[in-house]
Write a protein that holds these residues in place. Structure first.
Motif, PDB file in Angstrom:
ATOM      1  N   GLY A   8      35.167  76.635  79.589  1.00  0.00           N
ATOM      2  CA  GLY A   8      35.414  76.227  78.218  1.00  0.00           C
ATOM      3  C   GLY A   8      35.128  77.337  77.220  1.00  0.00           C
ATOM      4  O   GLY A   8      35.895  77.556  76.280  1.00  0.00           O
ATOM      5  N   THR A  47      38.189  72.818  65.010  1.00  0.00           N
ATOM      6  CA  THR A  47      38.509  71.425  65.310  1.00  0.00           C
ATOM      7  C   THR A  47      39.895  71.303  65.931  1.00  0.00           C
ATOM      8  O   THR A  47      40.104  70.541  66.887  1.00  0.00           O
ATOM      9  CB  THR A  47      38.438  70.570  64.032  1.00  0.00           C
ATOM     10  OG1 THR A  47      37.098  70.612  63.513  1.00  0.00           O
ATOM     11  CG2 THR A  47      38.819  69.128  64.317  1.00  0.00           C
ATOM     12  N   GLY A  50      39.637  72.438  69.451  1.00  0.00           N
ATOM     13  CA  GLY A  50      38.979  71.412  70.249  1.00  0.00           C
ATOM     14  C   GLY A  50      39.892  70.234  70.551  1.00  0.00           C
ATOM     15  O   GLY A  50      39.898  69.706  71.670  1.00  0.00           O
ATOM     16  N   LEU A  54      41.131  68.971  74.187  1.00  0.00           N
ATOM     17  CA  LEU A  54      40.988  67.583  74.621  1.00  0.00           C
ATOM     18  C   LEU A  54      42.313  67.018  75.112  1.00  0.00           C
ATOM     19  O   LEU A  54      42.387  66.374  76.172  1.00  0.00           O
ATOM     20  CB  LEU A  54      40.454  66.735  73.468  1.00  0.00           C
ATOM     21  CG  LEU A  54      40.335  65.221  73.727  1.00  0.00           C
ATOM     22  CD1 LEU A  54      39.381  64.956  74.881  1.00  0.00           C
ATOM     23  CD2 LEU A  54      39.886  64.506  72.466  1.00  0.00           C
ATOM     24  N   THR A 149      34.571  66.755  79.495  1.00  0.00           N
ATOM     25  CA  THR A 149      33.917  66.697  78.184  1.00  0.00           C
ATOM     26  C   THR A 149      33.188  67.988  77.880  1.00  0.00           C
ATOM     27  O   THR A 149      33.270  68.523  76.761  1.00  0.00           O
ATOM     28  CB  THR A 149      32.922  65.518  78.130  1.00  0.00           C
ATOM     29  OG1 THR A 149      33.626  64.299  78.367  1.00  0.00           O
ATOM     30  CG2 THR A 149      32.235  65.452  76.777  1.00  0.00           C
ATOM     31  N   VAL A 150      32.499  68.511  78.879  1.00  0.00           N
ATOM     32  CA  VAL A 150      31.771  69.771  78.710  1.00  0.00           C
ATOM     33  C   VAL A 150      32.744  70.907  78.415  1.00  0.00           C
ATOM     34  O   VAL A 150      32.490  71.758  77.550  1.00  0.00           O
ATOM     35  CB  VAL A 150      30.939  70.079  79.970  1.00  0.00           C
ATOM     36  CG1 VAL A 150      30.403  71.509  79.926  1.00  0.00           C
ATOM     37  CG2 VAL A 150      29.789  69.093  80.095  1.00  0.00           C
ATOM     38  N   VAL A 152      35.704  70.741  76.947  1.00  0.00           N
ATOM     39  CA  VAL A 152      36.218  70.607  75.578  1.00  0.00           C
ATOM     40  C   VAL A 152      35.167  71.019  74.557  1.00  0.00           C
ATOM     41  O   VAL A 152      35.452  71.762  73.608  1.00  0.00           O
ATOM     42  CB  VAL A 152      36.682  69.159  75.313  1.00  0.00           C
ATOM     43  CG1 VAL A 152      37.039  68.968  73.841  1.00  0.00           C
ATOM     44  CG2 VAL A 152      37.881  68.823  76.189  1.00  0.00           C
ATOM     45  N   LEU A 153      33.926  70.564  74.750  1.00  0.00           N
ATOM     46  CA  LEU A 153      32.857  70.917  73.816  1.00  0.00           C
ATOM     47  C   LEU A 153      32.572  72.414  73.835  1.00  0.00           C
ATOM     48  O   LEU A 153      32.313  73.024  72.793  1.00  0.00           O
ATOM     49  CB  LEU A 153      31.589  70.134  74.160  1.00  0.00           C
ATOM     50  CG  LEU A 153      31.641  68.620  73.905  1.00  0.00           C
ATOM     51  CD1 LEU A 153      30.349  67.961  74.355  1.00  0.00           C
ATOM     52  CD2 LEU A 153      31.917  68.328  72.437  1.00  0.00           C
ATOM     53  N   ALA A 154      32.624  73.007  75.022  1.00  0.00           N
ATOM     54  CA  ALA A 154      32.382  74.450  75.128  1.00  0.00           C
ATOM     55  C   ALA A 154      33.501  75.236  74.453  1.00  0.00           C
ATOM     56  O   ALA A 154      33.255  76.236  73.775  1.00  0.00           O
ATOM     57  CB  ALA A 154      32.253  74.858  76.595  1.00  0.00           C
ATOM     58  N   PHE A 156      35.372  74.148  71.971  1.00  0.00           N
ATOM     59  CA  PHE A 156      35.172  73.970  70.531  1.00  0.00           C
ATOM     60  C   PHE A 156      34.045  74.863  70.030  1.00  0.00           C
ATOM     61  O   PHE A 156      34.168  75.512  68.984  1.00  0.00           O
ATOM     62  CB  PHE A 156      34.851  72.508  70.221  1.00  0.00           C
ATOM     63  CG  PHE A 156      34.387  72.287  68.811  1.00  0.00           C
ATOM     64  CD1 PHE A 156      35.292  72.230  67.765  1.00  0.00           C
ATOM     65  CD2 PHE A 156      33.032  72.153  68.522  1.00  0.00           C
ATOM     66  CE1 PHE A 156      34.865  72.043  66.456  1.00  0.00           C
ATOM     67  CE2 PHE A 156      32.597  71.966  67.221  1.00  0.00           C
ATOM     68  CZ  PHE A 156      33.516  71.908  66.184  1.00  0.00           C
ATOM     69  N   ALA A 157      32.922  74.901  70.772  1.00  0.00           N
ATOM     70  CA  ALA A 157      31.771  75.709  70.360  1.00  0.00           C
ATOM     71  C   ALA A 157      32.125  77.188  70.310  1.00  0.00           C
ATOM     72  O   ALA A 157      31.719  77.907  69.388  1.00  0.00           O
ATOM     73  CB  ALA A 157      30.593  75.478  71.315  1.00  0.00           C
TER      74      ALA A 157
END
Length: 203
Positions: A8, A47, A50, A54, A149-150, A152-154, A156-157
């Motif tokens: 990610g 965003t 992200g 997703l 989920t991890v 996508v969050l990574a 985005f981060a």
């Protein structure tokens, strides 16, 4: 799970690092506006990245069972797409550098409007969803809801950290990063990273 985090982060930085028209606009807005405006614009871009990550994960997860019989050709195709994106980014950067063009950038809007504006601009970029879809279908993130989920969050981060860096240092980096040489360097660095991701898909 660690693999999903790394995938990610690499995916997020791969799509975020090249300073194109949107990145140049972000730096200019941050340099001419309060910090909140620059941060809002940066988070709008992140965003969008992200959301696309997703959508790619959800779509990829739904397609995996159907595409299992052609997994190997699919991986090769995904790698080719990533290489094509890397080549396209590098070629465009070289052409822009040779032409020595710099877009005219207007003053920045209010923070909320900056967020929505940059979100919309980034969402309209079809290469972003193509990029994330190629990574997902190529097998980069680990399988399973938690790993997805991890991932996508990574992603985005990673995107948010780079965009906030540009926004936070807009005044200092404005001319260096959005100038001809800076744009060329960041685009070539991103192309190299995307090519490495493509190699990982094949391996």
């Amino acid at each position: 799970m660690t693999g999903a985090v790394v995938a990610g982060l690499l995916a997020g930085y791969g799509i975020a690092i090249p300073v194109g028209a949107v990145g140049a606009h972000l730096v200019a807005v941050a340099a001419r506006s309060p910090w909140r405006t620059g941060a809002g614009a940066a988070l709008g871009i992140a965003t969008a990245d992200g959301l696309y990550a997703l959508l790619a994960v959800l779509g990829g997860a739904a397609l995996v069972p159907l595409l299992a019989p052609v997994a190997t050709p699919l991986r090769l195709g995904s790698a080719l797409v990533l290489v094509a994106l890397a080549a396209h980014s590098a070629r465009r950067a070289v052409r822009t550098y040779r032409a020595d063009t710099s877009p005219e950038l207007p003053p920045g809007p209010a923070p909320r409007r900056a967020f929505l504006t940059f979100l919309g601009i980034t969402v309209l970029n079809p290469l972003t969803v193509l990029y994330f879809t190629a990574l997902v279908l190529g097998g980069r993130p680990a399988t399973g809801p938690a790993a997805a989920t991890v991932f996508v969050l990574a992603a985005f981060a990673a995107s948010a950290s780079w965009q906030l860096l540009l926004a936070g240092t807009g005044t200092l980096l404005g001319r260096a990063v959005t100038g001809p040489r800076g744009r060329l360097a960041t685009a070539l660095a991103s192309s190299a990273l995307i090519t490495a991701l493509a190699a990982g898909v094949v391996v």
